[in-house]
Design a protein around this motif. Structure first.
Motif, PDB file in Angstrom:
ATOM      1  N   UNK A  88     -16.121  -2.139   5.482  1.00  0.00           N
ATOM      2  CA  UNK A  88     -17.071  -3.191   5.151  1.00  0.00           C
ATOM      3  C   UNK A  88     -16.792  -3.655   3.733  1.00  0.00           C
ATOM      4  N   UNK A  89     -17.586  -4.599   3.277  1.00  0.00           N
ATOM      5  CA  UNK A  89     -17.459  -5.041   1.884  1.00  0.00           C
ATOM      6  C   UNK A  89     -17.623  -3.877   0.901  1.00  0.00           C
ATOM      7  N   UNK A  90     -18.264  -2.796   1.360  1.00  0.00           N
ATOM      8  CA  UNK A  90     -18.516  -1.666   0.470  1.00  0.00           C
ATOM      9  C   UNK A  90     -17.322  -0.700   0.409  1.00  0.00           C
ATOM     10  N   UNK A  91     -16.370  -0.919   1.293  1.00  0.00           N
ATOM     11  CA  UNK A  91     -15.169  -0.069   1.294  1.00  0.00           C
ATOM     12  C   UNK A  91     -13.926  -0.915   1.034  1.00  0.00           C
ATOM     13  N   UNK A  92     -14.100  -2.005   0.309  1.00  0.00           N
ATOM     14  CA  UNK A  92     -12.958  -2.867   0.023  1.00  0.00           C
ATOM     15  C   UNK A  92     -12.491  -3.629   1.253  1.00  0.00           C
ATOM     16  N   UNK A  93     -13.382  -3.860   2.218  1.00  0.00           N
ATOM     17  CA  UNK A  93     -13.027  -4.550   3.470  1.00  0.00           C
ATOM     18  C   UNK A  93     -11.826  -3.904   4.135  1.00  0.00           C
ATOM     19  N   UNK A  94     -11.805  -2.607   4.097  1.00  0.00           N
ATOM     20  CA  UNK A  94     -10.618  -1.859   4.494  1.00  0.00           C
ATOM     21  C   UNK A  94     -11.046  -0.639   5.296  1.00  0.00           C
ATOM     22  N   UNK A  95     -10.290  -0.293   6.333  1.00  0.00           N
ATOM     23  CA  UNK A  95     -10.644   0.871   7.145  1.00  0.00           C
ATOM     24  C   UNK A  95     -10.745   2.132   6.294  1.00  0.00           C
ATOM     25  N   UNK A  96     -11.455   3.090   6.837  1.00  0.00           N
ATOM     26  CA  UNK A  96     -11.749   4.286   6.053  1.00  0.00           C
ATOM     27  C   UNK A  96     -10.813   5.407   6.480  1.00  0.00           C
ATOM     28  N   UNK A 181     -16.637   4.661  -0.024  1.00  0.00           N
ATOM     29  CA  UNK A 181     -17.259   3.544  -0.722  1.00  0.00           C
ATOM     30  C   UNK A 181     -16.484   3.265  -2.014  1.00  0.00           C
ATOM     31  N   UNK A 182     -16.211   1.984  -2.274  1.00  0.00           N
ATOM     32  CA  UNK A 182     -15.445   1.639  -3.482  1.00  0.00           C
ATOM     33  C   UNK A 182     -16.281   0.898  -4.524  1.00  0.00           C
ATOM     34  N   UNK A 183     -17.523   0.584  -4.203  1.00  0.00           N
ATOM     35  CA  UNK A 183     -18.296  -0.277  -5.098  1.00  0.00           C
ATOM     36  C   UNK A 183     -19.244   0.487  -6.020  1.00  0.00           C
ATOM     37  N   UNK A 244     -26.653  -0.840   6.022  1.00  0.00           N
ATOM     38  CA  UNK A 244     -27.262  -1.181   4.737  1.00  0.00           C
ATOM     39  C   UNK A 244     -28.518  -2.018   4.968  1.00  0.00           C
ATOM     40  N   UNK A 245     -29.548  -1.737   4.180  1.00  0.00           N
ATOM     41  CA  UNK A 245     -30.798  -2.496   4.303  1.00  0.00           C
ATOM     42  C   UNK A 245     -30.814  -3.606   3.259  1.00  0.00           C
TER      43      UNK A 245
ATOM     44  N   UNK B  81      -8.965   3.789  -0.079  1.00  0.00           N
ATOM     45  CA  UNK B  81      -9.433   2.418   0.133  1.00  0.00           C
ATOM     46  C   UNK B  81      -9.071   1.511  -1.036  1.00  0.00           C
ATOM     47  N   UNK B  82      -9.077   2.047  -2.242  1.00  0.00           N
ATOM     48  CA  UNK B  82      -8.669   1.246  -3.389  1.00  0.00           C
ATOM     49  C   UNK B  82      -7.183   0.922  -3.338  1.00  0.00           C
ATOM     50  N   UNK B  83      -6.404   1.844  -2.789  1.00  0.00           N
ATOM     51  CA  UNK B  83      -4.952   1.608  -2.682  1.00  0.00           C
ATOM     52  C   UNK B  83      -4.614   0.496  -1.699  1.00  0.00           C
ATOM     53  N   UNK B  84      -5.268   0.520  -0.553  1.00  0.00           N
ATOM     54  CA  UNK B  84      -4.803  -0.316   0.546  1.00  0.00           C
ATOM     55  C   UNK B  84      -5.591  -1.601   0.723  1.00  0.00           C
ATOM     56  N   UNK B  85      -6.628  -1.829  -0.074  1.00  0.00           N
ATOM     57  CA  UNK B  85      -7.423  -3.039   0.092  1.00  0.00           C
ATOM     58  C   UNK B  85      -6.629  -4.251  -0.364  1.00  0.00           C
ATOM     59  N   UNK B  86      -7.138  -5.419  -0.072  1.00  0.00           N
ATOM     60  CA  UNK B  86      -6.457  -6.646  -0.476  1.00  0.00           C
ATOM     61  C   UNK B  86      -5.763  -7.342   0.677  1.00  0.00           C
TER      62      UNK B  86
END
Lengths: 381, 381, 381
Positions: A88-96, A181-183, A244-245, B81-86
């Motif tokens: 999600x946007x909270x994980x850098x829009x990237x799979x976990x 989470x990245x944020x 997320x709420x 996630x920080x590595x692979x985002x973007x």
């Protein structure tokens, strides 16, 4: 100083570095799953069949120590689509992709300090590895109430009480929004405490955190545990899990507490596991600044899970599970559910190579019942 | 013909194939990071605290040679996630898992031809591995001006000048939109040249491209380098980095040049690194066909970064950094920034197992100052 | 009981576990590709050049046996953006990292049961690994008609006919929407049957499923194969491939059949491969419930692909390919295409380290012709 091949089930690689300055065990595993399920209506019987083939889980795992055996690490990576989804946007829009990335430092006697991302000391069923389960998958209690993984610090300690009894204490200070989470932290932090009491001492082969009594304990073994988790100003519907709420100005924040009481008993091939879970929130109904409801609801309520199995000759096992979920119906609008599961497992090489099948019947108050059949093959190098 | 376990820090695996027909070193690493930061207002002091736990980086790395030691390869994969985002429509809507996938062929004497995706020969700080940094992370200069990785060819050569001095020349011909792009070249290509002069010869253990003087050079060692990079008809705001400059009919294209001048000096535990960066563009203001501005601006301007450290007994190190960023304020609308950082590192096993902490103060002209504290643990198998 | 290093091309690791209780071969590979292409117009000649550098493929592969040599497994993971793209709501909105995750059980004599995700027994060109191709990439026939991978069961059997001849039978029962789907079966299942006839017995080194006659067969070897695939109530435009055919109420479902007839011949460095493909559908035009057309069309039609190569001294190879695609123009609106390709390969260490280049000319009826040049380097540990 040894990297000679291992027997099956001891890791793809099992290396001890030169001069014992480090070690690493590398494991790979997959779970191949077939599911068939039906709705069961009183009038029409079984209908609306659905079928699913899945690479349910596939993982790579690295663990060992560096520099000194007192400094251990673990990295676990997910590979299957089911493992890594949820970005999600909270994980850098990237799979976990990362499950665990944690370092554990035994800095003094029985004290251990952990730093990184890993499982919180939550309910026993959650902490048992998905590769060591007694049935095809975890229960509904776990799905609704578990507190999964998070990032932060953990402090762990254990001591002996008398001749046999063992007590373990586990504390975690975490970000409180789950893994990857990245944020940064939203709302407040999450505080988890767990106490475990093993009156008859340690289980063989860490059996307190494994499904089925494959070690066939010669004397009765018991673990009783209890977890209290407080997520201050939590912003998700199931503490650090769920959705997320959002509000019109940011996030709805409320204190969410999760309580678990659980036990594991094993003796001569017989195993019994029980869990009770309760979730509460200061104000479970998410609201905008002006007091209008956003539609998000903290999933408060409680659950009970009882599971038992008996290991027959040649490591065939029969198991049964009963799960009852009662979310607060007035608040969440969700009816009580009960699920009954019968399982049959053949442990060809323990949990490392096994074939499991189970049949589950789900009853929902005033709702549609469901029947589910599953067949799963586990290969764990 | 050897795969016996290594000492810690020499790779998870370090294999030389039968008959020395190939080799492979496999490494795994992770960086666990905790951050706390505050805004600092003149009237109210420290406020708006934020906190963040991160698996900052986690990587798998394979390198070695195939067929002949003259043909080397490197594959590096990001896991966090920080590595692979973007990911974007330009990367197949998919995370950017691969960092390096490159083959290096020493085809003649001191000449080497590279093909694939890897770091461009840009500023020194960028080319130093993120696992070999002197402080918790790279500077603001790097964040604003670096030219990172790209796909294409590189030609590298080096020769001795007199008895000691060494000169290295590096050229790259690249696609010009950064790593993991799947849609082919947009605009024109990117051309990079770098010249390095080492008047006192090679550093020990490749120390010119590592933070901190862990080798405690016995004689003074210096590298002076300069890079000129021209991205013809570039379509992104920071050459091959930043965001795409879309117009109503396609992409805004302009020539972007990036210039670096940098040096590294090391002697008896003391290290000093300096970098100057400058970016310019033919016409930095992106426009549609009809001349209206799109809102995208090429980030032109310059930066200065000075960093020093002194290695104490038992591999404790004190370090300090000063960074000044001056983007062209009239064009970019961004005020000058200065950042002061004090670092403390404990290299337990060199860069392979280390604990680093730093404290940074950022001042922004007419803006809000920020204070940041970071703590990071590096484990590198 | 052996993990000593292998010669190049035999895997990064090649482990046989203690007491031969398991084995694992771990391989890593990458393909680095450069492409240049042009449109060719009758009036203006070559124009609109495009250029592309790609990490075309990068993979990790694990295969071996567990417990008994009769129980084999294979896991293959994609790493490059081109490998893993294609995620959607049907794959958990997540890239498709896993290629193969399959277990193969030789339960009785020449019978083998497969469970998991892997390639279906489709056209020969598809089943040849992308690391073993004769030219830079597969043909247009494959792009339009192949049935790729899916999840489910396969049953395989083979027997000898007379002294030499070999017959192989392959059946698959699959979900029918392709790899990495997480949402279960849509429409009906997919049924695949393939029969293979090798009148002169086995090829050396499994050469029937490898491009180029690197083994320089001393006697003529031939495989003739035929696949019939029926996807009941398929919901995608190319059977289990292509795009989903959404309607206003769900999915358009129609039976899609795919038929392949193919052969591979090899003798003393000469190789010839041929494929014919045909796809048909009950009703290829997708419609909403009320009969209005949705715009999706099943890609029915047929294709022919002929490919030949001759291996010169020192493993240089010249190859040529002719491909003709005729989709049903009335239904699909797509004009016939023909492609001519000339290839030159240097197999430095077989398919494990090779450099390949090819030049392709595409003609489209009443359309724009295209010229394409490709250069690719394969490194396979």
């Amino acid at each position: 100083q040894d990297s000679s091949p291992t027997t099956f089930g001891k890791g793809l690689l099992n290396i001890v570095g030169k001069d014992s300055t480090w070690s690493s065990k590398v494991g790979a595993r997959m779970q191949l799953l077939a599911i068939a399920n039906w709705e069961n209506s009183e009038t029409d019987g079984l209908q609306n069949p659905e079928q699913n083939f899945l690479v349910r889980r596939a993982r790579l795992k690295f663990d060992g120590f560096v520099y000194t055996p007192k400094l251990r690490y673990k990295i676990e990576l997910g590979l299957s689509n089911r493992d890594i989804s949820g970005g999600s946007q909270f994980t850098g829009n990237t799979p976990r992709y990362i499950f665990d990335a944690v370092v554990k430092w035994n800095f003094y006697e029985n004290f251990e300090l952990w730093f990184g991302q890993t499982k919180l000391p939550g309910n026993i069923e959650r902490v048992i590895s998905s590769g060591d389960l007694q049935q095809v998958d975890r229960s509904l209690l776990n799905a609704k109430f578990n507190i999964d993984r998070d990032m932060g610090f953990q402090l762990r300690h254990h001591f002996k009480l008398g001749k046999q009894a063992l007590i373990r204490e586990k504390f975690a200070f975490s970000q409180g929004e789950g893994r990857n989470v990245t944020v940064g932290n939203l709302g407040g932090h999450q505080y988890t405490s767990r106490l475990e009491f093993l009156p008859f001492g340690k289980f063989q082969s860490k059996g307190d955190y494994k499904g089925a009594d494959l070690a066939r304990e010669e004397t009765p073994k018991l673990m009783i545990g209890s977890t209290y988790d407080l997520n201050k100003n939590a912003v998700k519907t199931r503490s650090n899990m769920g959705t997320y709420m959002f509000t019109d100005t940011g996030f709805y924040e409320t204190d969410i507490s999760t309580f678990f009481m659980d036990f594991m008993f094993k003796y001569k091939g017989f195993s019994l596991m029980g869990e009770y879970a309760n979730r509460d929130a200061d104000d479970p109904i998410a609201k905008n600044l002006d007091g209008t409801e956003t539609g998000d609801i903290v999933q408060i309520g409680n659950g009970l899970n009882l599971q038992t199995g008996y290991l027959l000759k040649k490591n065939w096992e029969l198991s049964a599970r009963f799960t009852s979920i009662k979310l607060d119906e007035n608040i969440t609008g969700k009816a009580p559910e009960k699920q009954y599961t019968l399982g049959l497992s053949k442990y060809i090489v323990g949990h490392k190579l096994k074939l499991q099948t189970d049949l589950s019947y789900l009853t929902v108050d005033q709702g549609t019942d469901e029947l589910m059949f599953r067949l799963q093959l586990d290969v764990h190098l």
